[in-house]
Design a protein around this motif. Structure first.
Motif, PDB file in Angstrom:
ATOM      1  N   PHE B 307       0.820  -1.214   0.000  1.00  0.00           N
ATOM      2  CA  PHE B 307       0.000   0.000   0.000  1.00  0.00           C
ATOM      3  C   PHE B 307       0.855   1.267   0.000  1.00  0.00           C
ATOM      4  N   TRP B 341     -14.476  -3.801   2.848  1.00  0.00           N
ATOM      5  CA  TRP B 341     -13.521  -4.597   3.627  1.00  0.00           C
ATOM      6  C   TRP B 341     -13.635  -4.265   5.115  1.00  0.00           C
ATOM      7  N   ALA B 344     -16.759  -5.902   6.445  1.00  0.00           N
ATOM      8  CA  ALA B 344     -16.579  -7.347   6.615  1.00  0.00           C
ATOM      9  C   ALA B 344     -15.615  -7.677   7.761  1.00  0.00           C
ATOM     10  N   GLY B 345     -15.042  -6.651   8.366  1.00  0.00           N
ATOM     11  CA  GLY B 345     -14.117  -6.896   9.463  1.00  0.00           C
ATOM     12  C   GLY B 345     -12.698  -7.201   9.027  1.00  0.00           C
ATOM     13  N   ALA B 346     -12.447  -7.165   7.725  1.00  0.00           N
ATOM     14  CA  ALA B 346     -11.119  -7.539   7.242  1.00  0.00           C
ATOM     15  C   ALA B 346     -10.109  -6.418   7.439  1.00  0.00           C
ATOM     16  N   TRP B 347     -10.543  -5.195   7.308  1.00  0.00           N
ATOM     17  CA  TRP B 347      -9.669  -4.053   7.520  1.00  0.00           C
ATOM     18  C   TRP B 347     -10.259  -3.223   8.660  1.00  0.00           C
ATOM     19  N   SER B 348      -9.395  -2.456   9.336  1.00  0.00           N
ATOM     20  CA  SER B 348      -9.919  -1.490  10.305  1.00  0.00           C
ATOM     21  C   SER B 348     -10.160  -0.163   9.574  1.00  0.00           C
ATOM     22  N   ASP B 351      -6.996   2.005   9.324  1.00  0.00           N
ATOM     23  CA  ASP B 351      -6.108   1.525   8.262  1.00  0.00           C
ATOM     24  C   ASP B 351      -6.642   1.944   6.892  1.00  0.00           C
ATOM     25  N   ARG B 354      -5.941   5.543   6.297  1.00  0.00           N
ATOM     26  CA  ARG B 354      -4.509   5.754   6.099  1.00  0.00           C
ATOM     27  C   ARG B 354      -4.081   5.320   4.699  1.00  0.00           C
ATOM     28  N   VAL B 355      -4.579   4.172   4.248  1.00  0.00           N
ATOM     29  CA  VAL B 355      -4.220   3.698   2.905  1.00  0.00           C
ATOM     30  C   VAL B 355      -4.743   4.669   1.844  1.00  0.00           C
ATOM     31  N   LEU B 358      -2.307   7.450   1.675  1.00  0.00           N
ATOM     32  CA  LEU B 358      -1.055   7.018   1.039  1.00  0.00           C
ATOM     33  C   LEU B 358      -1.183   7.039  -0.481  1.00  0.00           C
TER      34      LEU B 358
END
Lengths: 379, 379, 379
Positions: B307, B341, B344-348, B351, B354-355, B358
């Motif tokens: 990322f 995501w 679905a709980g896969a990412w916070s 995060d 932040r991505v 970036l």
């Protein structure tokens, strides 16, 4: 002995040992990537789909909140110790049988240790290039080398579950399909052995072919690395279609071939599994590294690959976290896909359940049989 | 000075000027496609994902209903005039900084003009082949040409934000990885200059390599076109994997390489960004041309690309509409993916945010630094 | 005469006859796959996306529950008889016009028979290699062969809707782009005819090129197989990008080229349809074999392919089930995609409906015109 996994136990037909010693942040990060150098300044390999998947799935197994910081996670890991972390994570993966490629270097658990940690059984997959390198360390004349190699492969075949070749990231998969004639093999062996120092890698196309054909002649299943992976590899040289003629030539041996990984060429691997009765495809590594995209990648694999020809694996290496991630992503991705297809009326629920059993365990059982079983069983 | 964009301002690390003069339907359609000839009889380039995206996003900015007819849209465009249309559209894109490739022909806005229209700042990306062609127009002896080229690149490096090579659609990317020796460069220069008329294009593999290596030696970031794009290109010659050995060879220079576009080889570009610390991938053009499929294409890029290695751009050229479409599709595609995501709980959520920062701006700031900043700032 | 299809009638621009005689399980399964050998022991070709799609869609048309077992389905099929099954299934497909490639062997329905079964009309697509093989069976001297071939192509062009080449799975698509000179064609013909026995296949690159150029000179549309399909094929030799230079060279002839199938290279086919005004892409086979993944594959095709350049087909062969599956998957996949895009505001509903008409029928009508119409119309 059964692991308290979140569903039926899986057969992981391609994996590796985990580190016996503690991993600091540098080592941990290096095992999250297929790159062979540290992340670029200002970036971290935790900022990848795999890094996010580790931070999602593993902290709760060690008593932390999901998505905690890498620092907190690594500190907790250190606090608990390698063995406790390994046991907790491996058992949570819900894998009943491990087929372990033992050809990687490093202070890694042996198959029996791994099985014990994970609460399952283990069998060995023999990496052909590593075997040949060991043989060459003691037999440095061409005739003697070929004879010793032949013995070593036959001996290994008595207990191993299968063989594996990593030609993809040595010479690449542009290999002449024909079985090497003896004269050709002798010349190649002579060239490689001439002045060779112990430990020198095998990367000669004729010797790769010799290993592949010798393994195929034993009748055991043969795993071939394809697609991304080890940083030595030029990705275009790992395209599974480069194997087209070799797969055709191997068909009469009756040897089952399993094309490992494949990403981003996984649709091509699926095509080969579709048209060749002896060829199979694999989900390992591709799901682990694509994280929340695992269902999309798996769906592409499920386009042409016959459902009796796809096999679960993690390709976990070094970190027990990779077992958790690989097994969890596989289970949830497949469940997500098939539930959607059942809800849309495209698949029936019994078919969906049956396909999950095939890919998760039964296909591997059919392909690898019980050959080598008991060789390395946990206590 | 800040544009009232629908979110934080983006850094567009690869774009071009917009037309200063009005575009009729023929010119407008030609800028909606990578084809170099009119649409087939009975068809129109408005009937593409990009055409539909323009008709969705741009009419409301000019006071029309979304999805209005091409005729109504073009009439309104003409009514408002080039400058008014450019200002409205560019400001709506929400881009704070433009890194402008100035090597394309046509009556296009200069970086400072573009920045003023868009309410941001601009820096220049120097297209190496265009630079070399200009040098050759005045220095037609090999020795003099190489000396003048060297000076031109060093001079450019003092103010530019980076360099760019379009070898992909001249010779193609099958380039010897090694830096050309002086004798080799002289021979190639002599062959190209012999009888050359002003304006003749550079398409010699040795000279492309020379440009790439010379640019890399300056330490500025280097953009390489890969994947689809200009109609001169044979797509298979723009496969980023053809750069494997060259990227490996360039690593020690410390030069950051950005693989532009990549579609439909974007997963391969992501792989290269994964394994090489100095290599980055880009979303430009791929999202613009795939319209409502942008989130699917971006998702594929986000499989292997770390990322911290993916950069936003529009590759807009000629039409300010392409800034609107490129920026909007990027923002909405990334938001759609990461929201899913997170749900679905896969990412916070932190995060995900932040991505987004970036990819939208911070990676470009880290890669391009502030080199060349201030050179072409809007008033 | 109109079929009671689930929507407007489709034009199937590329299909084949169905078997006139009953198919047992072995034959039926062999027509569900592109493999040329039986399924691996322990597996069945019913366990594929296509097998699941057949079991979902066809049993209800024969009075059975969806997803019934293959055994029950095949028993019911036998009970009803070939003609009854063919009529029920073909009419349910909702195809109004069939463009039938008549170059495949086997006891297959002729175009007029197929049209009658399906309640539509039919025209013929002439397979060039089959035509040349028939000519060679009677004209075995090079000069006579070339003259008879020229006459045969011109004669066929008077009634056919188009031509088709299967160079992809004979020599492969690595063909010199230039039209063969007479001397070159004579030499190639002489080499092929020398000692040839009737029925011997044509697989010479010069003769493939000759056929392609001769067909293009007639002005009729030309279909080129690309991507997966016949088991003779090496998939990498069927990459449509191998045609780049040939497509460029054919452009001035004015001949419309349709790249068939393309999977898994369908995005590359879409790129070629994007940049070349005379090139078109096709959905056939790719949707049929990917079953519940059809919408994902179609979505990829809809990234770069202009909406006026994509054509529906089934590529059905042997089994009327393949018409049902191909037509149903196309209709539902397109409706699912465009409904989602309309719901998201990305497309307008009128545009979505218009694109459905283009791809389902109108593009084929524009490309193939009414040439050859009436030649093989059902009673």
């Amino acid at each position: 002995m059964a692991a308290p996994g979140p569903g039926p136990l899986l057969v992981d037909h391609h994996c590796h040992g985990v580190l016996r010693s503690p991993a600091g942040r540098g080592v941990f990060e290096s095992l999250l990537t297929e790159s062979d150098v540290p992340a670029a300044p200002g970036t971290t390999f935790f900022d990848t789909q795999l890094g996010f998947a580790v931070r999602r799935l593993c902290p709760p197994l060690l008593g932390l909140a999901k998505h905690c910081s890498p620092r907190d996670y690594l500190a907790r890991r250190q606090e608990l110790g390698v063995r406790e972390v390994g046991g907790r994570l491996l058992r949570a993966a819900g894998i009943g049988e491990f087929l372990v490629d033992t050809g990687l270097p490093g202070d890694l658990t042996e198959p029996a240790e791994l099985a014990e940690l994970g609460g399952g059984t283990a069998r060995e997959i023999v990496r052909l290039e590593t075997l040949a390198e060991r043989v060459a360390d003691t037999a440095d004349e061409p005739e003697a080398f070929l004879a010793a190699l032949d013995t070593a492969i036959r001996t290994a075949s008595a207990t191993a579950a299968g063989f594996k070749s990593i030609a993809a990231y040595r010479h690449g998969l542009r290999l002449d399909p024909a079985e090497p004639a003896r004269e050709e093999a002798l010349r190649a062996a002579a060239a490689w052995l001439d002045g060779r120092r112990p430990g020198t890698r095998l990367a000669d196309p004729t010797l790769h072919r010799l290993l592949i054909w010798s393994a195929a002649r034993t009748g055991l299943p043969l795993q071939l690395h394809t697609g991304f992976g080890d940083p030595d590899l030029r990705l275009q040289d790992a395209d599974p279609l480069l194997l087209s003629d070799l797969l055709h030539a191997l068909r009469p041996t009756g040897c089952a071939v399993v094309l490992l990984h494949g990403y981003p060429y996984h649709r091509l691997a699926g095509y080969l599994a579709h048209v060749h009765p002896h060829v199979h495809a694999d989900v390992g590594l591709s799901l682990t590294h694509t994280g929340t995209r695992a269902s999309a990648v798996l769906a592409e694999l499920l386009e042409l690959t016959p459902f009796g020809k796809l096999l679960f694996s993690t390709d976990a290496y070094g970190l027990p976290e990779l077992y958790v991630v690989g097994a969890h992503l596989f289970r949830t991705a497949l469940a997500e896909l098939t539930s959607g297809w059942v809800a849309a009326g495209a698949w029936s629920r019994p078919d969906a359940d049956r396909v999950a059993r095939l890919i998760g365990a039964d296909n591997a059982r059919r392909v690898y049989g019980s050959h080598g079983a008991g060789a390395v069983r946990a206590g």
